[in-house]
Design a protein around this motif. Structure first.
Motif, PDB file in Angstrom:
ATOM      1  N   TRP A  32      36.867  43.192  44.988  1.00  0.00           N
ATOM      2  CA  TRP A  32      38.122  43.055  45.700  1.00  0.00           C
ATOM      3  C   TRP A  32      37.916  42.044  46.833  1.00  0.00           C
ATOM      4  N   CYS A  39      39.525  38.372  41.128  1.00  0.00           N
ATOM      5  CA  CYS A  39      39.565  39.580  41.968  1.00  0.00           C
ATOM      6  C   CYS A  39      40.750  40.448  41.539  1.00  0.00           C
ATOM      7  N   VAL A  41      42.039  43.074  43.046  1.00  0.00           N
ATOM      8  CA  VAL A  41      42.811  43.642  44.160  1.00  0.00           C
ATOM      9  C   VAL A  41      42.675  42.743  45.379  1.00  0.00           C
TER      10      VAL A  41
END
Length: 385
Positions: free
Chosen positions: A131, A155, A157
């Motif tokens: 993330w 990524c 999040v």
């Protein structure tokens, strides 16, 4: 019995003690301290420890499983590694060490904009599972470029940080002249000389820097001017007008980190965000604020069906994770625990700390007869702290 971690350090407190001896005082105080008089730093810990759980000893129990689904991904445990700034200052190469351990243990790792590894490097290590936490830039161009890089790095999040509208007032860091690189006062030099292993590893790895931000820094910029660059480049104060275009451009999940009130939770839901992390930045921003566990229970109870509610700040161990999830959190994150681990044990620290906390959490689940992490609220005795 063969333990899955180094039995010389069977607690996070043991790791903290070892880390304090192994890294320079200015680095340890940056990691360990809060803001102002450290009131909220200590309140985070004491309030979590007031939470009590009820065991069901005579119930049928077929085993306990820590696996947790979050945003469509099944993780092996209900905790992840929180974003921490200046990680390479505390122990050289620590973001890479922790990211690798997170991948091996199948838990999420969050990279901070102001950590010492780049988005691209951490994405490579985690095979696109890391993330990314965004400090909001002052310029749309820079914001868009960083977000584009996070998307290109796969990524899943994007974490928006909302609890740093101003930098916390941290007396230790002021006294230590903490910057990138740290001010080389006579006192700091003596601290470095007293930790030769840290000094050698720093020499081998190279001077830590804000790797994600390198493309935006003026060439040949004197690092003593880095603080001024950061102040001019980033504005930590978020509002609905700043979040809305990010929601539009980011196709993955978005989490708002630093939420401490029902009002901000409602705004996050209105803006179409996917989750919140109830947090007070580890007690490093507002000494007069609440502990994180206090608003968590009410927020989770009132809004848990509308948005994914998670928590960090004050969580140090497996029992703390159990307490937090019993109060309604769907997932938890820790920063200091993992940084103590890697500062104490170097490249073995990430694996050790994750294994230790997994073992602690498994023991709590077996002890109270909790088969799934979703069952923790059934064991909550008290929620008022």
């Amino acid at each position: 019995m063969k333990w899955p971690y180094n039995t010389k350090y069977p607690s996070v407190d043991d790791l903290r003690t070892k880390a304090k001896k192994r890294i320079p005082k200015f680095a340890f105080e940056y990691l360990d301290g809060g803001c102002n008089e450290d009131v909220n730093l200590h309140r985070n810990r004491s309030d979590i420890q007031k939470i009590e759980l009820k065991p069901h000893y005579l119930s049928t129990h077929t085993g306990s499983d820590m696996k947790t689904e979050l945003f469509g991904i099944t993780y092996d445990a209900p905790f992840g590694i929180a974003p921490v700034g200046l990680q390479g200052l505390m122990w050289p190469n620590s973001p890479e060490i922790l990211a690798k351990a997170a991948l091996e243990h199948n838990i999420p790792f969050i990279l901070s904009t102001v950590s010492t590894s780049s988005i691209e490097r951490i994405s490579e290590i985690t095979e696109g599972n890391a993330w990314f936490q965004l400090y909001h830039p002052t310029e749309d161009r820079l914001r868009n470029d960083i977000i584009s890089r996070a998307a290109s790095a796969s990524c899943p999040v994007l974490v928006l940080l909302c609890d740093v509208p101003t930098f916390g007032f941290r007396p230790r860091d002021i006294r230590n002249g903490l910057a990138m690189p740290p001010k080389m006062s006579f006192r700091n030099i003596l601290q470095i000389l007293s930790t030769p292993n840290w000094a050698l590893q720093t020499l081998l790895q190279g001077q830590p820097n804000f790797e994600t931000l390198k493309p935006y820094m003026p060439k040949n910029m004197d690092l003593s001017a880095l603080g001024q660059f950061m102040n001019q480049t980033f504005s930590g104060r978020l509002n609905e007008e700043k979040i809305a275009p990010i929601r539009e451009m980011w196709k993955g999940k978005i989490v708002l980190k630093g939420v401490a009130s029902e009002e901000d939770t409602e705004k996050a839901i209105e803006l179409g965000l996917d989750g919140i992390i109830v947090s007070n930045h580890g007690g490093r921003q507002l000494d007069a604020g609440q502990s994180t566990i206090k608003p968590l229970y009410t927020i989770a109870e009132k809004y848990g069906s509308k948005i994914t509610v998670m928590m960090d700040s004050g969580i140090r161990s497996g029992p703390d994770i159990a307490r937090t999830m019993a109060c309604g959190a769907k997932f938890t994150f820790m920063g200091r625990s993992f940084m103590y681990g890697v500062s104490a044990l170097g490249k073995e620290g990430g694996d050790h700390t994750i294994s230790l906390i997994k073992t602690q959490l498994q023991q709590v689940m077996e002890q109270i007869c909790c088969e799934k992490v979703s069952g923790f609220p059934d064991h909550l005795i008290n929620s008022k702290v």
